[in-house]
Scaffold this motif. Structure first.
Motif, PDB file in Angstrom:
ATOM      1  N   ALA B 149      -2.687  27.036 -24.004  1.00  0.00           N
ATOM      2  CA  ALA B 149      -2.729  25.626 -24.375  1.00  0.00           C
ATOM      3  C   ALA B 149      -2.825  24.749 -23.128  1.00  0.00           C
ATOM      4  O   ALA B 149      -3.577  23.770 -23.096  1.00  0.00           O
ATOM      5  N   LEU B 150      -2.082  25.114 -22.089  1.00  0.00           N
ATOM      6  CA  LEU B 150      -2.081  24.324 -20.858  1.00  0.00           C
ATOM      7  C   LEU B 150      -3.466  24.334 -20.218  1.00  0.00           C
ATOM      8  O   LEU B 150      -3.976  23.295 -19.769  1.00  0.00           O
ATOM      9  N   ALA B 151      -4.091  25.518 -20.172  1.00  0.00           N
ATOM     10  CA  ALA B 151      -5.413  25.624 -19.553  1.00  0.00           C
ATOM     11  C   ALA B 151      -6.441  24.851 -20.370  1.00  0.00           C
ATOM     12  O   ALA B 151      -7.334  24.201 -19.827  1.00  0.00           O
ATOM     13  N   LEU B 152      -6.323  24.911 -21.695  1.00  0.00           N
ATOM     14  CA  LEU B 152      -7.219  24.138 -22.563  1.00  0.00           C
ATOM     15  C   LEU B 152      -7.100  22.657 -22.258  1.00  0.00           C
ATOM     16  O   LEU B 152      -8.103  21.948 -22.125  1.00  0.00           O
ATOM     17  N   LEU B 153      -5.868  22.201 -22.122  1.00  0.00           N
ATOM     18  CA  LEU B 153      -5.616  20.804 -21.797  1.00  0.00           C
ATOM     19  C   LEU B 153      -6.285  20.465 -20.471  1.00  0.00           C
ATOM     20  O   LEU B 153      -6.942  19.427 -20.323  1.00  0.00           O
ATOM     21  N   GLY B 154      -6.127  21.376 -19.491  1.00  0.00           N
ATOM     22  CA  GLY B 154      -6.730  21.159 -18.182  1.00  0.00           C
ATOM     23  C   GLY B 154      -8.245  21.019 -18.280  1.00  0.00           C
ATOM     24  O   GLY B 154      -8.835  20.127 -17.680  1.00  0.00           O
ATOM     25  N   ILE B 155      -8.863  21.888 -19.069  1.00  0.00           N
ATOM     26  CA  ILE B 155     -10.327  21.844 -19.167  1.00  0.00           C
ATOM     27  C   ILE B 155     -10.787  20.571 -19.853  1.00  0.00           C
ATOM     28  O   ILE B 155     -11.794  19.967 -19.483  1.00  0.00           O
ATOM     29  N   LEU B 156      -9.994  20.129 -20.821  1.00  0.00           N
ATOM     30  CA  LEU B 156     -10.298  18.865 -21.481  1.00  0.00           C
ATOM     31  C   LEU B 156     -10.250  17.722 -20.464  1.00  0.00           C
ATOM     32  O   LEU B 156     -11.118  16.848 -20.441  1.00  0.00           O
ATOM     33  N   LEU B 157      -9.236  17.749 -19.588  1.00  0.00           N
ATOM     34  CA  LEU B 157      -9.105  16.695 -18.584  1.00  0.00           C
ATOM     35  C   LEU B 157     -10.288  16.726 -17.612  1.00  0.00           C
ATOM     36  O   LEU B 157     -10.780  15.683 -17.196  1.00  0.00           O
ATOM     37  N   ILE B 158     -10.739  17.945 -17.276  1.00  0.00           N
ATOM     38  CA  ILE B 158     -11.846  18.076 -16.326  1.00  0.00           C
ATOM     39  C   ILE B 158     -13.058  17.292 -16.784  1.00  0.00           C
ATOM     40  O   ILE B 158     -13.706  16.606 -16.013  1.00  0.00           O
ATOM     41  N   THR B 159     -13.356  17.402 -18.084  1.00  0.00           N
ATOM     42  CA  THR B 159     -14.581  16.782 -18.564  1.00  0.00           C
ATOM     43  C   THR B 159     -14.499  15.266 -18.482  1.00  0.00           C
ATOM     44  O   THR B 159     -15.520  14.597 -18.572  1.00  0.00           O
TER      45      THR B 159
END
Lengths: 327, 499, 163
Positions: B149-159
């Motif tokens: 979940a944390l990594a998903l959140l991170g990838i969302l922030l990247i975009t």
């Protein structure tokens, strides 16, 4: 034009001097070995027990060898990267590598690799160390003994990675016990121990040093060691064998050079290693990491690797486990 | 005051001249290797380990710790001045930091970064002193599903990080994720997308990707203009941040300290996540988000504060649980073992002098770093006055050699040059390397955590919702995705009502 | 200090048709790479959702890549951040080739000679600096790198000069 001059200069420099350091020490082996630094390649990142062990060894070997010893880290693929590199170089005794048993005795059983490092690629110099595995569960786990765990209906167990002794020991254990169990591979010992501490997996097999303090502090419970007999660091923990599951898996480290190393060079290195492993620094590292010494000469190393491979293979066959499918 | 007496005794340990000396030595070395691309704190500490055999344990650990957090200061300098992020945690700093440098505000960027780092580091040490045992369990609560979940959140922030079109950022992020899959499958060991190259079996090192796309790409790009009549060089403005800039950064530094402290506790990727999250938070908190990517000082202050706070709090799992949170901590673990000290749950009780000596040395170390870096900023900024024709080859050499030292591999040098050409081409067509590099960092974490979770849940996707922390994080993700359209909708409705 | 907008060299104006072509090509490259990666992933074995194979994740990622690239192909209108490829590309190509040569020679003949050679090429050839400055910078820089990496930091770089 300028480039031509440049190339000429380069060629001149190349023929006049020998390159030292780096990973392509291709200078001619001179008589009177050694007359320049010897490079010890470690197949792991800096900081792990193998790295510390090699650094202590390199420090203590400079005196008996009479030249400097340089440690180079070439991590990757459980030692394959370092092995391919060092054993593909000239057998002059200036480049040797510390290799793990698992690459030769476990990897071939569990992984598909078309181009592995073969035993015949190496000249074995000396055995160095032997490390045991311990099976741990969280302190508040309902499994109090190995029997409890083996009798459980659905076990998720952590391993320190594919093709490791951690994976093999548990695959064989749960195979023998006919327990329904699924492996969850982590990336090394520390994350695996963390997952057990947090109760994310039911159990895990890790090397002694990785779990020792946690067991002592009462955060983890050790159910069994996968050694032949009980180990000194944890005298109260039974072996898997005692509990009725004849699984003995350990990790060994040895030092080897490229195939075709001249006998005198090999003997000189082996004698120097003998002196170095007697040093206090080296033994300090062994003690701190609960690692045992493996006093085997070159030939014995080869025999051991072959025997381990055959033993694991047979065990798996007897159990009817396809190790390659067990990841 | 039972609790405080060993803490105070720890200060006695720090102020012994010998320990002060090793603290200074450590932070100085750390800053140096932080500036050098490729050679990270982990490798430096490993090289220095044999020397520490002969030093008293507390002094040795104080020095090694100094190298670690000192390197965080050094990494900022190359990120801002040369757009060379040497560590994953300083990738986002390169975005606005280098933009500021191009506008002649390198001094401000570095000054704010130093001040933010000092505050973040100090806040984290205070946290380490008083709440370490309370928050340590946080590290254990994070298992595979939480990291997914944390990594998903991170990838969302990247975009949302890029300045250009979100679609381009998404495309770059997918390229980063794909590059991260190169190498052995993390769970089964099958080799993927390696084209039969052994050197790719262990994947591509982060340093190569960051240096290639940012550093080499930038240098190749600038070569084009080398032969044109020189553009008027940006005047190097004041070396120190102005009062207005300090004011702008206040909130960023405060938020960065807290975020960094909390995320740093998580083993694996804590520091990187903290700097990304800090950047994203600043962009969202800002009244003028459009300034981000074009030289927003908060875009430097937030992440730099956060990564230093995270570097400090990453000592918490090591010192209180005996779990090394990252590669450098793993080496510290080894260093402690060599000294005959096994880090674990009982360290505070067994070795209070060592524990508090090391913790308290971080106050001193952070102060030393601040005192050292403020005057040095003037020196570093002068680098920008060197003609590009001279600076470019020197930078590229240090980068090439630095990349070689990561794995002693010439192959990595080839790879970096290739990625450098890619970075150049990307810049020509308006793609940004930031999302790619950050997605690359998170890609491995996301995939392996997801697959581990699936094994733990027996293939049942709903398993994610049974874990409280995971479910909360997934809720945050849904909120972030749905919030903007929902807000737009409600605004439209309100306007309708008014009308 | 407050004059935030420092002069940034404006890239030459790019004609819209050129920019559009550029955007199409720039999106087609990841599109094609994504398709190749997707095929390779399928060959690795996708597995099932409860037991994902090695290829599942790369497949998901490459499909996402193809979709994003495809949308970009359709939205190829110029955005203003495209730049024309001019004959300066040759300089970049020479520079990249010199770096490849550098890496190639690095372990073969030690780092010293290639380092000096690279510096001479970049300073004199690409940068058009004076011979004097070229000589001084190349030799001093190489010596400094030697002292920094080999002598001070003890990193085992391949070298021919033993100190």
């Amino acid at each position: 034009m300028r480039i031509g001059v440049l190339l000429a200069a380069v060629a001149l420099a190349a023929s006049a001097c020998s390159v030292q350091g780096g990973s392509a020490d291709k200078s001619a082996a001179a008589a009177g070995y050694p007359n320049k630094p010897v490079e010890f390649t470690v197949p792991t990142d800096p900081g792990g027990s193998t790295d510390l062990l090699t650094r202590a060894l390199a420090k203590s070997i400079e005196q008996p060898l009479g030249v400097k010893a340089v440690v180079v880290n070439k991590p990757g693929a459980n030692g394959k990267i370092a092995g391919k590199d060092v054993f593909g170089s000239k057998p002059d005794g200036y480049r040797v590598a510390v290799m793990p048993q698992s690459l030769f005795a476990i990897g071939p059983l569990m992984l598909n690799d078309a181009d592995p490092v073969k035993l015949t690629d190496m000249t074995f110099i000396k055995g160095l160390a032997v490390e045991d595995y311990v099976l741990v569960v969280p302190a508040d786990s309902k499994y109090r003994t190995l029997k409890d765990l083996a009798g459980a209906s659905d076990v998720k167990y952590g391993t320190t990675g594919p093709g490791t002794g951690s994976q093999l020991s548990q695959t064989l254990l749960f195979g023998l016990a006919k327990t329904k169990a699924a492996p969850v591979p982590f990336d090394g010992g520390a994350p695996t121990v963390t997952a057990v501490l947090g109760g994310k997996v039911d159990a895990a097999s890790v090397q002694i040093a990785e779990a020792y303090k946690q067991v002592q502090a009462g955060k983890l419970r050790a159910l069994a060691v996968f050694a032949d007999k009980r180990i000194e660091a944890m005298p109260d923990v039974p072996t898997a064998k005692e509990s009725g599951y004849d699984v003995v898996v350990d990790q060994r480290r040895f030092i080897a050079g490229p195939a075709g190393l001249p006998a005198e060079v090999r003997d000189k290195l082996a004698a120097a290693v003998d002196k170095a492993v007697a040093s206090p620094e080296y033994n300090e590292v062994l003690k701190a990491n609960y690692i045992g010494r493996w006093d085997a000469d070159g030939d014995a190393v080869g025999t051991q690797l072959n025997e381990s491979l055959k033993r694991f293979e047979k065990l798996a066959q007897d159990l009817g486990i396809d190790l390659k499918a067990q990841q | 005051m039972d609790f405080l007496s060993p803490v105070i005794a720890g200060f006695g340990v720090v102020f012994q001249p010998e320990n002060l000396f090793y603290c200074l030595l450590g932070v100085t070395l750390g800053m140096l290797v932080g500036v050098l691309p490729g050679l990270g704190p982990a490798a430096t500490i490993a090289v220095l380990l044999p020397i520490t055999y002969n030093i008293e344990p507390t002094a040795a650990i104080i020095m090694l710790a100094g190298i670690f957090y000192g390197a965080q200061y050094g990494g900022t300098i190359t990120s801002v001045l040369l757009r060379l992020p040497g560590e994953a945690s300083s990738v986002v700093t390169a975005i606005d930091g280098h933009e500021l440098a191009r506008q002649g505000r390198a001094g401000s960027a570095l000054g704010i970064a130093a001040i933010g780092s000092f505050i973040g580091g100090t806040v984290a040490v205070i946290g380490l002193t008083f709440v370490a045992p309370l928050v340590a369990g946080f590290a254990l609560d994070f298992g595979p599903s939480e990291y997914t979940a944390l990594a998903l959140l991170g990838i969302l922030l990247i975009t949302t990080l890029g300045t250009g079109s979100p679609l381009k950022s998404i495309l770059m992020a997918t390229v980063g994720l794909l590059l991260a899959t190169v190498g052995q499958d993390p769970l089964e060991g099958a080799s993927r997308l390696t084209f039969g190259v052994d050197q790719l079996l262990d994947g591509i090192d982060f340093v190569i990707v960051a240096m290639g796309l940012f550093g080499v790409g930038e240098i190749l790009y600038n070569l084009e203009s080398l032969r044109r009549p020189a553009a008027p060089a940006a005047a190097v403005g004041s070396v120190y941040p102005s009062r207005a800039e300090l004011g702008q950064s206040k909130g960023a530094i405060t938020r960065g300290s807290v975020l960094g402290f909390l995320l740093g506790i998580l083993p694996g990727g804590g520091a990187t996540m903290s700097s990304m999250v800090a950047y994203a938070v600043e962009k969202r908190a800002s009244k003028e988000p459009d300034r981000f990517g074009k030289g927003a000082i908060e875009g430097v202050a937030g992440p730099e504060t956060a990564n230093n706070a995270a570097a400090t709090s990453s000592f918490i799992p090591l010192l209180t649980l005996g779990i090394p949170a990252n590669a450098t901590m793993a080496i510290m673990f080894g260093a402690l073992l060599i000294q005959g000290i096994a880090p674990g749950p009982m360290l505070v009780e067994e070795k209070p002098d060592l524990f508090w000596g090391v913790v308290n040395s971080m106050y001193v170390g952070n102060l030393l770093l601040l005192a050292m870096s403020m005057p040095l900023i003037g020196v570093f900024v002068r680098i920008l006055r060197v003609r590009a024709a001279i600076l470019a080859p020197l930078t590229i050499l240090v980068t090439m050699i630095g990349v070689y030292t990561v794995r002693m591999s010439v192959f990595d040098m080839f790879l970096m040059v290739g990625l450098g050409v890619l970075g150049y081409l990307m810049k020509k067509v308006g793609f940004e390397p930031g999302p790619l590099v950050l997605a690359f960092v998170l890609g491995g974490l996301l995939e392996s955590s997801f697959r581990r979770s699936m094994r733990i849940f027996g293939g049942d996707l709903t398993g994610f919702l049974t874990q409280p922390i995971t479910a909360t994080l997934l809720g945050v993700i849904v909120l972030i995705v749905l919030a903007p359209p929902a807000l737009r909708l409600s605004r439209r409705n309100r306007q309708k009502v008014k009308a | 200090m407050t004059s935030a907008e420092a002069p940034v060299p404006e890239p030459a104006q790019v004609p819209p048709a050129y920019a559009r072509r550029l955007n199409v090509v720039a999106a087609l490259v990841p599109l094609a790479s994504g398709v190749v990666a997707a095929i390779m992933s399928v060959n690795l074995g996708i597995g099932t959702l409860p037991a994902p194979g090695p290829g599942m994740w790369p497949l998901i990622v490459s499909v996402a890549m193809v979709v994003a690239a495809a949308v970009l192909v359709l939205q190829s209108r110029p955005r203003g951040d495209e730049e024309r490829f001019t004959k300066d590309v040759v300089v970049v190509a020479i520079a990249a080739a010199s770096l490849v040569a550098y890496a190639f020679l690095f372990e073969l003949v030690g780092f010293e000679v290639p380092t000096v050679a690279l510096l001479v090429l970049w300073l004199k050839g690409l940068g058009r600096e004076s011979w004097r400055l070229t000589a001084v910078v190349s030799i001093v820089a190489t010596a400094a790198l030697y002292l920094l990496f080999i002598t001070a930091l003890g990193v085992s770089l391949p070298h021919i000069i033993a100190l």
